[in-house]
Design a protein around this motif. Sequence first.
Motif, short mmCIF file in Angstrom:
data_model
loop_
_atom_site.label_atom_id
_atom_site.label_comp_id
_atom_site.label_asym_id
_atom_site.label_seq_id
_atom_site.Cartn_x
_atom_site.Cartn_y
_atom_site.Cartn_z
N CYS A 201 -7.18 -9.43 -0.45
CA CYS A 201 -8.00 -8.87 0.62
C CYS A 201 -9.44 -9.28 0.36
CB CYS A 201 -7.89 -7.36 0.68
SG CYS A 201 -8.59 -6.47 -0.73
N ALA A 202 -10.28 -9.17 1.33
CA ALA A 202 -11.70 -9.50 1.14
C ALA A 202 -12.53 -8.23 1.24
CB ALA A 202 -12.13 -10.51 2.21
N ASP A 203 -11.98 -7.11 0.70
CA ASP A 203 -12.61 -5.81 0.88
C ASP A 203 -13.15 -5.28 -0.44
OD1 ASP A 203 -9.85 -5.03 3.00
OD2 ASP A 203 -11.87 -5.60 3.61
N SER A 204 -13.92 -4.22 -0.31
CA SER A 204 -14.34 -3.48 -1.51
C SER A 204 -13.15 -2.64 -1.96
CB SER A 204 -15.54 -2.60 -1.19
OG SER A 204 -15.15 -1.61 -0.25
N ALA A 205 -13.22 -2.18 -3.19
CA ALA A 205 -12.16 -1.31 -3.72
C ALA A 205 -12.07 -0.03 -2.89
CB ALA A 205 -12.42 -0.99 -5.19
N GLY A 206 -13.23 0.47 -2.45
CA GLY A 206 -13.26 1.72 -1.68
C GLY A 206 -12.69 1.58 -0.29
N LEU A 207 -12.66 0.34 0.24
CA LEU A 207 -12.20 0.12 1.61
C LEU A 207 -11.01 -0.83 1.65
CD1 LEU A 207 -15.68 -0.40 3.31
CD2 LEU A 207 -14.28 1.65 3.39
N CYS A 208 -10.36 -0.99 0.50
CA CYS A 208 -9.27 -1.96 0.39
C CYS A 208 -8.21 -1.74 1.47
CB CYS A 208 -8.64 -1.88 -0.99
SG CYS A 208 -7.20 -2.94 -1.19
N ASN A 209 -7.84 -2.81 2.11
CA ASN A 209 -6.94 -2.75 3.25
C ASN A 209 -6.11 -4.02 3.27
OD1 ASN A 209 -6.59 -3.44 6.40
ND2 ASN A 209 -6.69 -1.24 6.11
N HIS A 210 -4.79 -3.89 3.37
CA HIS A 210 -3.91 -5.06 3.38
C HIS A 210 -3.06 -5.04 4.64
CE1 HIS A 210 -4.52 -6.50 -0.83
NE2 HIS A 210 -5.05 -5.30 -0.91
N PRO A 211 -3.58 -5.54 5.76
CA PRO A 211 -2.87 -5.39 7.03
C PRO A 211 -1.47 -5.97 7.03
CG PRO A 211 -5.06 -6.33 7.37
CD PRO A 211 -4.82 -6.31 5.90
N GLY A 212 -1.22 -7.04 6.30
CA GLY A 212 0.09 -7.68 6.38
C GLY A 212 1.06 -7.25 5.31
N ALA A 213 0.64 -6.32 4.46
CA ALA A 213 1.49 -5.94 3.32
C ALA A 213 2.43 -4.80 3.70
CB ALA A 213 0.61 -5.52 2.15
N SER A 214 3.38 -4.52 2.80
CA SER A 214 4.34 -3.44 3.08
C SER A 214 3.64 -2.08 3.11
CB SER A 214 5.46 -3.45 2.04
OG SER A 214 4.90 -3.34 0.75
N PHE A 215 2.53 -1.96 2.40
CA PHE A 215 1.69 -0.78 2.49
C PHE A 215 0.26 -1.23 2.74
CE2 PHE A 215 0.47 3.49 2.08
CZ PHE A 215 -0.63 3.60 1.24
N SER A 216 -0.31 -0.77 3.87
CA SER A 216 -1.62 -1.29 4.28
C SER A 216 -2.78 -0.67 3.54
CB SER A 216 -1.84 -1.06 5.78
OG SER A 216 -0.88 -1.75 6.52
N GLY A 217 -2.52 0.44 2.90
CA GLY A 217 -3.62 1.16 2.27
C GLY A 217 -4.09 0.45 1.01
N PRO A 218 -4.88 1.12 0.20
CA PRO A 218 -5.42 0.50 -1.00
C PRO A 218 -4.29 0.04 -1.92
CG PRO A 218 -6.26 2.75 -0.75
CD PRO A 218 -5.28 2.53 0.34
N CYS A 219 -4.48 -1.17 -2.47
CA CYS A 219 -3.45 -1.72 -3.36
C CYS A 219 -3.64 -1.13 -4.76
CB CYS A 219 -3.56 -3.24 -3.41
SG CYS A 219 -5.12 -3.83 -4.08
N ASP A 220 -2.72 -1.46 -5.66
CA ASP A 220 -2.78 -0.92 -7.03
C ASP A 220 -4.04 -1.35 -7.75
OD1 ASP A 220 0.82 -1.16 -7.60
OD2 ASP A 220 -0.43 0.41 -6.72
#
Lengths: 685, 166
Positions: free
Chosen positions: B48-67
């Motif tokens: 993702c190209a996000d900050s850790a606080g706003l991490c977002n993965h639109p195409g992943a199985s879980f869109s929220g913050p990754c591990d």
Amino acid sequence: MDIFGSFSLLLALIAAGYAIVAGILAIRTRNPLLTKSSRHAGIAVFCLVTLTVACLEYLFFTDNFSMAYVAEHSNRDLPGFYKFAALWAGQEGSLLFWSWLLSIYAFFALFLNRRKHPELMPYVGVVLACVQLFFLTLNNFVASPFQVLGHAGAGGAFTVVSQADGHGLTPLLQYSEMVIHPPMLYLGYTGFSVPFAFAMAALLGRYPGEKWIHITRRWTMIAWVFQTLGVLLGAHWAYAVLGWGGYWAWDPVENASLLPWITGTAFLHSVMMQEKRGMMKVWNVWLVFTTFMLCILGTLLTRSGIVSSIHAFAQSSIGTWFVSFLAVTFIACALAYWKNRDYLRSDNQLDSLVSRESSFLFNNLILLAACFAVLWGTLFPVLSEWVQGTKISVGPPFFNKVNVPIALFLILLTGVGPLLAWRKTSLDGLRRNFLWPLAGGLVAGLIAFVAGFRLIYPLICLILSVFVVLTIVAEFWRGARVIAARSGVNLLAATGQLTMRNTRRYGGYVVHFGMVLIFIGIAGSAFNRDVQQEMPPGAHMKLGPYDIVSQNFDQIQTPNYQAERATLEVFRDGKSKMILYPERRFFLASQITQTLVGIQSTPLRDIYLVYDGRSPETNRPVIHGYLNPLVKCIWFGGLVVVLGTILALIPSRQAVMVLSQATELAPASAGGPVPHPVGAIHGKH
Amino acid sequence: MASIRATGSRILLAIIVCAYAVAPVAVAQRSDRATELGKRINCMCAGCADSAGLCNHPGASFSGPCDVAKNELKEVDERVARGDSDDLILQSFIQEYGTEVVIVPEAKGFNRWMWLMPIVFSIVGIFVVRAILKSWRLRAAHVKAHPAGVSPELLARARHEIGPDE
């Protein structure tokens, strides 16, 4: 069909080459037949590239998965609408699409001017053909969309391999806006080639007067409005599809689309100086050169992945080609300017600092400062790595901190500039035009401050926005009132007549109003709120004044995807307001997941709910809720900008005062009815 | 008049410098210091190209913050609880992940130019515009001193025929 397509692409390249050679010979020999031949070659490029595009589309619609590009970006179950859009899904197709749109512009530029400006058009044809030659070279030899899947068999023979089905279109692109966004943006990028060609032609041909500005003004506005649409559609797609709650991330490719828009805006304003006063000739020529070069730079940033971006398709060698083309273009512009700079000498005079001339200069300065800030921030990571050897990232805080003050100055000038007179504005004029709008802005700011809005930048934005809107309203009011008094029509009709008498001026005011709405919408982001939590059925989420209740999660199955859909009911003060259905889709062909956001939008705020999926730890559904104020202002403002531009493109109706003797019965008096002449305004095109 | 212009230029310059010194526009809706710090560091998952606080993965199985983002935020939480300052926390992340981890690099060394150049450009631009305006006004004064042979009546007629300014 693939062989036919490749062959027509090669012929297009040859035709572009011929157009250049014939055009140069036509300029040197002044032979009208050569001019005509060069023009026909330019038109032939359009026909051949159109044929190429038709071939590629045929391959998509016939599911020819022996073609690498078709197999990569399409599949059997892909709806026809998206099969068409798959043309620009990947690098090869995008570059072909660029060539096609450029050839369409070139065709119209050459065809519509075939009997006009005989001294100028040969140069225009040559410049456009040079740009086409570059892109057709890429299409033919560097990124061909007609590569065939296969392998070398025994004995060295190439064996074509056809896949049973393709990988399908990236799910993020299976959205109606993403079908429209690239064409709009590319129409903007390629469209700026036309004013560039005319500017270069006027310089090389030492074309007298400001005629080339008049010719290209509409072309520039058309390219500009497409660029505007492209940028806004991209922002809306990011907002509605990517599901991160925002619309602009200062991503390098987003920035790349903004750069030529900024300089194009500066050019649209500063050309008025050259038209009215014959001033800023050198400035305008370099502004249009810079706009074109930024379009190429934008394509370089998008295609090469030189600055890593979520948009960039892949790191590829194509960057070298674009850098070379950019260098050649810059050298050509510099040489053309150096050799003909005396032609650009103008009689610049300024009677007063408080004048429209000054405001245009400052307007350009501010826009160029914004352009520089965005370009600098985008390329700084590359520069830093080159100088220091360490990678850094430059994120939204830099761009926001630098560009917000610049944007506020711009809003100020948007209100001030149009109300200053050419040459000199008197103190009386200043007082008359600015006093009440300024007072209105300050009152609005005071009300907001007392109501609790204490953030400094949004407050300044509000004051300036109200100021600008009031200046625009005042302009319409002043003119419409005079027409209404003279002709007896109502104020609304008078406003219509006023606008049609000078569509460029009043269309410009409408565009300014649209821009103010956009800035207001952006300022609203300072008040965004969000909450993320697990939401199994029955769970509640508090989002500002709203209470979100999770009702249900159900599964959906289609031939193209599987989906899990959340049903979320939104309550306020105990009453149910709406139900939203955010969704997650898993596309079977590409094995990619996509989020569909549940949005409820009003002019004041958006409720924006994203289904993030099931928590890896607890397997419970997670919902991310956002409350985003004033976002709708951005999209509505964009629509107003487009309408204002269309209005400005319509030819003005010149008012012809016709004094007609008409008998009109006056109100009854002692002497009976009294005929009197009336003055009537009749419109004529 | 010259002193008014000079004062005006100084005020304008001061406004520009102050404008860049004012705090960023975006307001922190979350009062949690760790969340705010999380927005100043990049998620280093490379997906993702996000900050850790706003991490977002639109195409992943879980869109929220990754591990990766969650671990970074956990680390920030621990350091905040320990009483580390913001600068110290950011420095420790830079030492662990490299300079790329901070959303916006510190204004030190060569990176200082990232912030300075837009200000320099604006200031240089103001001086350029000022010089252009000055040259235009000098030319106008010269023309006034050496007017063309046009009678006032002809000039008035020409102005009338040109019509109102746009």
